[in-house]
Scaffold this active site. Sequence first.
Site: not given
Length: 214
Positions: A43, A47, A131
């Site tokens: 993943e 950011r 998640k």
Amino acid sequence: MTASDLRSRLARAPVVPLIQADDPGVAVSTAHALVAGGLTVLEVVLRTRAALECLRGVVDAAPEAIVGAGTVLSEAHASQSIDAGATFLVSPGLHASVVAAAQVAGVSVFPGVATATEAQTAWNLGLRTLKFFPAGQAGGVSMLKALGSVFRDVTFMPTGGVSAKNLAEYLALDSVIACGGSWLTPKAAIASGDFETVTRLAQEACAIANEVRG
Ligand code: 3PG
């Protein structure tokens, strides 16, 4: 890549490491180190300013990996990630426009939930893999047991505060499809070019998973 390809890959190594990088070269080296350690579902989190470039770089350089985008906050993030080659999307929370963008594109999406209400909202959007974030702060294993007891057809990917110390406890739950986390990609090791540490942490996570799941 279908949802069932992803599920079967996670069944073999149920750990999803986070890659956060400012530089695509570093992201690619990190991905190679993780794959060398046995983790092939990766993943890349959105950011940093270079995150989409990092995502594209990893998709191109690690064809043996299944590469998704994390920290997908908006519909724009979702479509940019899919354009960059992400084959699954992960969000910290649940937002209908992100889910819709993924569903229209035929890409798996794992929004973050931390409560029964959020899980039920996601369930009604047709999602069956979620998640669980932030796992440690949101009640950890005992909260997952409670959610799993009512959402019987949902599997969870706990992330947030997961580490080699508690990985086995999470993976022991049938409702956990995989655990995610940044402990496999320590910033200091990566900054100093120590990718062997990344490989070693990936191997350690695989060994823990094998012990729990056989
Ligand atoms: C995430 O994006 O899922 C979390 O920031 C990961 O949490 P961790 O850093 O505790 O693994």
